[in-house]
Design an enzyme around this catalytic site. Structure first.
Site, PDB file in Angstrom:
ATOM      1  N   HIS A  16       0.990  -0.986   0.100  1.00 47.03           N
ATOM      2  CA  HIS A  16      -0.001   0.045   0.100  1.00 47.03           C
ATOM      3  C   HIS A  16       0.762   1.126  -0.131  1.00 47.03           C
ATOM      4  CE1 HIS A  16      -2.687   2.912   2.091  1.00 47.03           C
ATOM      5  NE2 HIS A  16      -3.430   2.560   1.000  1.00 47.03           N
ATOM      6  N   GLU A  43       1.574  -0.374  -5.067  1.00 47.23           N
ATOM      7  CA  GLU A  43       0.440   0.462  -5.379  1.00 47.23           C
ATOM      8  C   GLU A  43       0.634   1.987  -5.575  1.00 47.23           C
ATOM      9  OE1 GLU A  43      -3.615   2.081  -3.508  1.00 47.23           O
ATOM     10  OE2 GLU A  43      -1.885   1.898  -2.410  1.00 47.23           O
ATOM     11  N   ASP A  45      -0.959   5.564  -6.086  1.00 47.44           N
ATOM     12  CA  ASP A  45      -2.213   6.004  -6.363  1.00 47.44           C
ATOM     13  C   ASP A  45      -1.875   7.368  -7.373  1.00 47.44           C
ATOM     14  OD1 ASP A  45      -3.490   5.097  -4.408  1.00 47.44           O
ATOM     15  OD2 ASP A  45      -2.869   6.408  -3.027  1.00 47.44           O
ATOM     16  N   HIS A  58      -1.066  10.259  -2.953  1.00 47.28           N
ATOM     17  CA  HIS A  58      -2.380   9.788  -2.360  1.00 47.28           C
ATOM     18  C   HIS A  58      -3.431  10.806  -2.729  1.00 47.28           C
ATOM     19  CE1 HIS A  58      -5.179   7.881  -0.011  1.00 47.28           C
ATOM     20  NE2 HIS A  58      -5.286   8.982   1.067  1.00 47.28           N
ATOM     21  N   GLU A 152      -4.348   3.109  -8.551  1.00 50.05           N
ATOM     22  CA  GLU A 152      -5.727   3.824  -8.213  1.00 50.05           C
ATOM     23  C   GLU A 152      -5.787   5.122  -8.866  1.00 50.05           C
ATOM     24  OE1 GLU A 152      -8.323   5.542  -4.485  1.00 50.05           O
ATOM     25  OE2 GLU A 152      -6.623   4.404  -4.099  1.00 50.05           O
TER      26      GLU A 152
END
Length: 327
Positions: A16, A43, A45, A58, A152
């Site tokens: 994450h 990951e 973002d 993020h 994401e």
């Protein structure tokens, strides 16, 4: 409904924002450490710059994760915007070119909980999606393991509203990397629905519908995540997504979501497993303050026992050590 597919034998470990429990999040250093610690996926973002380059942050508001406030040349760009219905004040990636963002350096977002990470403040630039892809490919070649990415799309409706739609740009960049099929080492995740439906028309890459324990998607495509998490809602999700990414509080012993999602043909990748007491349910906390590390390994092992197909964690070493081994 999604086609019937056998479930993966081993749950995947998704780092994450990288190994964000040990390095400032969304930095190449955090991603590199996550890979060393056994992560299967890293990951990023994704938000866009003024010149439409994807960078890993993020949020598009960057005062909490960079030293932008220390740059007097950018002081005038501090502003207030409405993002997904909420007023946010700070500095925003869409107001900076990539070259300008490159003059900033990352810092720890949670210094009170992760003071050791602050020793790395000021060392790392903001990485681009291209750099994250290159890192994953390089690490795959070096380790002999397939290291994937799990991007994401952040605030896609907002970015579309200001003239920066993300879907075609993201697909084009992944295609350039040779990734446009269901077997590519990529998942694309979003809390929004229409974003994923648009991506479904453009790519064969696996899509993940994120869900929170409260509220609903910013694009208001459905009234709530609770509706989405019902058996009927999950069958609808399965028409455009490969899986779901629920808040970890939505899975576990006695909760039907994993069973119901699997019944709809969906994978389940809950988020986010963090070691600090403040992020842990009471049963997994240990004596001490909010920053003390509790029994997150047991929490992960219990989630695996409940049947999840993967999980997001800030601590990929703990995740990789515990995914197969209940205490």
């Amino acid at each position: 409904m999604a086609d019937e597919r056998p479930l993966d034998a081993t749950p995947i470990v998704i780092a994450h924002r990288g190994a964000s429990g040990s390095r400032p999040e969304h930095t190449l250093a955090a991603y590199e450490l996550a890979i060393e610690q056994g992560a299967d996926f890293i990951e990023p973002d994704l938000v866009l710059t003024k010149d439409d380059v994807f960078v890993a942050r993020h949020e598009n508001e960057i005062s909490g994760t960079t030293d932008v406030a220390d740059h007097p040349e950018f002081a005038a760009r501090r502003t207030t915007k409405t993002i997904d219905g909420e007023q946010v004040t700070g500095w925003f990636t869409e107001d900076f070119t990539l070259a300008e963002l490159r003059t900033l350096r990352a810092k720890e977002r949670l210094p009170q909980l992760r003071p050791d990470n602050t020793r790395y403040d000021g060392q790392q630039p903001i990485p681009t999606l291209a750099e994250v892809i290159a890192l994953a490919k390089r690490a795959s070649a070096q380790t002999g393991r397939t290291i994937g990415i799990y991007p994401e799309t952040k605030h896609p409706s907002y970015f579309a509203s200001i003239g920066h739609p993300v879907e075609a740009r993201l697909v084009a960049e992944l295609c350039a990397a040779g990734w446009d099929r269901v077997d590519a080492p990529v998942f694309i995740q979003s809390f929004e629905v229409n974003n994923l439906k648009a991506l479904k028309k453009l790519t064969g890459i696996r899509l993940i519908q994120l869900m929170d324990a409260e509220g609903g998607p910013a694009d208001r495509a459905v009234d709530s995540y609770a509706t989405m998490a019902t058996p009927a809602g999950l069958r609808t999700v399965a028409t455009y997504a490969f899986g779901i990414g629920p808040n970890k509080s939505m899975v576990g012993a006695g909760k039907p979501l994993v069973h119901d999602a699997h019944g709809a043909g969906l994978r389940v990748h809950p988020w986010t497993y963090r070691a600090e007491n403040t992020f842990l349910p009471e049963a997994y906390r240990v004596p001490g303050g909010p920053e003390v590390h509790g029994r997150v390994g047991q929490e992960i092992a219990d989630a695996v026992a409940a049947g999840v197909d993967g999980f997001f964690t800030d601590f990929p070493l703990i995740g990789s050590q515990n995914r197969d081994k209940p205490y």
